[in-house]
Scaffold this motif. Structure first.
Motif, PDB file in Angstrom:
ATOM      1  N   ILE A  26      46.155  17.529 -29.497  1.00 22.45           N
ATOM      2  CA  ILE A  26      47.261  17.503 -28.528  1.00 22.45           C
ATOM      3  C   ILE A  26      46.932  18.383 -27.325  1.00 22.45           C
ATOM      4  N   GLU A  27      46.367  19.562 -27.594  1.00 24.63           N
ATOM      5  CA  GLU A  27      45.999  20.465 -26.497  1.00 24.63           C
ATOM      6  C   GLU A  27      44.925  19.837 -25.610  1.00 24.63           C
ATOM      7  N   LEU A  57      46.596  17.118 -23.428  1.00 20.08           N
ATOM      8  CA  LEU A  57      47.492  17.642 -22.398  1.00 20.08           C
ATOM      9  C   LEU A  57      46.769  18.507 -21.375  1.00 20.08           C
ATOM     10  N   GLY A  58      45.885  19.383 -21.844  1.00 27.82           N
ATOM     11  CA  GLY A  58      45.263  20.321 -20.912  1.00 27.82           C
ATOM     12  C   GLY A  58      43.768  20.219 -20.785  1.00 27.82           C
ATOM     13  N   VAL A  77      52.531  24.992 -26.219  1.00 27.66           N
ATOM     14  CA  VAL A  77      52.336  23.599 -25.796  1.00 27.66           C
ATOM     15  C   VAL A  77      53.664  22.960 -25.417  1.00 27.66           C
ATOM     16  N   ASN A 113      54.787  24.289 -22.025  1.00 27.14           N
ATOM     17  CA  ASN A 113      53.986  23.860 -20.877  1.00 27.14           C
ATOM     18  C   ASN A 113      54.037  22.352 -20.631  1.00 27.14           C
ATOM     19  N   SER A 114      54.529  21.580 -21.599  1.00 25.74           N
ATOM     20  CA  SER A 114      54.582  20.122 -21.456  1.00 25.74           C
ATOM     21  C   SER A 114      56.038  19.678 -21.466  1.00 25.74           C
ATOM     22  N   ARG A 115      56.442  19.029 -20.395  1.00 24.61           N
ATOM     23  CA  ARG A 115      57.823  18.559 -20.311  1.00 24.61           C
ATOM     24  C   ARG A 115      58.079  17.405 -21.279  1.00 24.61           C
ATOM     25  N   ALA A 116      57.047  16.559 -21.483  1.00 24.45           N
ATOM     26  CA  ALA A 116      57.228  15.415 -22.381  1.00 24.45           C
ATOM     27  C   ALA A 116      57.479  15.871 -23.810  1.00 24.45           C
ATOM     28  N   ILE A 117      56.686  16.855 -24.266  1.00 26.23           N
ATOM     29  CA  ILE A 117      56.874  17.346 -25.631  1.00 26.23           C
ATOM     30  C   ILE A 117      58.205  18.066 -25.757  1.00 26.23           C
ATOM     31  N   ASN A 118      58.587  18.799 -24.720  1.00 29.10           N
ATOM     32  CA  ASN A 118      59.878  19.489 -24.762  1.00 29.10           C
ATOM     33  C   ASN A 118      61.025  18.492 -24.865  1.00 29.10           C
TER      34      ASN A 118
END
Length: 207
Positions: free
Chosen positions: A23-24, A27-28, A54, A57-62
């Motif tokens: 995932i990291e 995303l990054g 994570v 820093n990620s709007r989608a995961i939030n």
């Protein structure tokens, strides 16, 4: 037994860390190196910290985490309907029998109506059948006559074929051979006559 549980725990942590690294990376693009000699408690705390980082820093995961907290049933797997216990004799359950009867029930009145309508149908007149039965001997005799005629026609065809073949051999091929023989004789006679004429001319010239 305790060693097996420890092994399962370590494998589970390794799998969670591997998924988190994927995932990291998605995303990054950066992947943190894995340290397997760290105590289990520290690894769990580090996993929670990395997961929180994570998610922050990620709007989608939030958004996904918030949606899960509000609607947990969306991410839960659907429950499979309980299967009825199989019967030892293979007989259907009363519910299945009732469902079958209710499904086929509309067809019963239609079938009964069709069977009832058969009584209202008039029988065809029997005179035609009687006449056909009376004509059966004549029909059988005509069949025998037709069969005999078919055999006779077949025999006539064979005899006609043989006659045509014989006529072709005698009249066509025979005459052809005769004309060829006559032509050969005429040519031979002409050559003999020509030789005699030449001989006479030579004798006359010498005299």
């Amino acid at each position: 037994m305790a060693e097996d549980l420890d092994e399962v725990l370590l494998q589970t942590l390794d799998m969670l860390e591997w998924r988190l690294r994927r995932i990291e990376f998605v995303l990054g693009g950066n992947v943190e190196s894995q340290q397997t000699d760290t105590p289990v408690a520290s690894r769990i705390q580090k996993l929670e910290s990395r997961l929180s980082s994570v998610a922050g820093n990620s709007r989608a995961i939030n958004d996904i985490l918030q949606l899960q907290s509000k609607h947990a049933d969306i991410f839960a797997p659907p429950e499979q309907p309980a299967r009825p216990p199989p019967s030892s004799m293979g007989d259907p359950t009363p519910e299945i029998k009732l469902a079958t009867i209710l499904t086929e029930a509309p067809a019963y009145p239609a079938t009964a109506s069709q069977l009832t309508s058969l009584h209202d149908l008039p029988l065809p007149p029997t005179e035609s059948f009687t006449s056909l039965v009376a004509l059966s001997p004549r029909i059988a005799q005509l069949d025998q006559t037709q069969l005999a005629q078919a055999h006779e026609i077949s025999d006539l065809r064979k005899r006609s074929g043989k006659a045509v073949l014989r006529w072709h051999e005698v009249m066509v091929l025979g005459q052809g051979r005769c004309w060829a023989e006559w032509d050969s004789r005429v040519r031979e006679s002409e050559r003999e006559v020509r030789r005699e004429e030449i001989k006479i001319e030579r004798e006359s010239g010498g005299a």
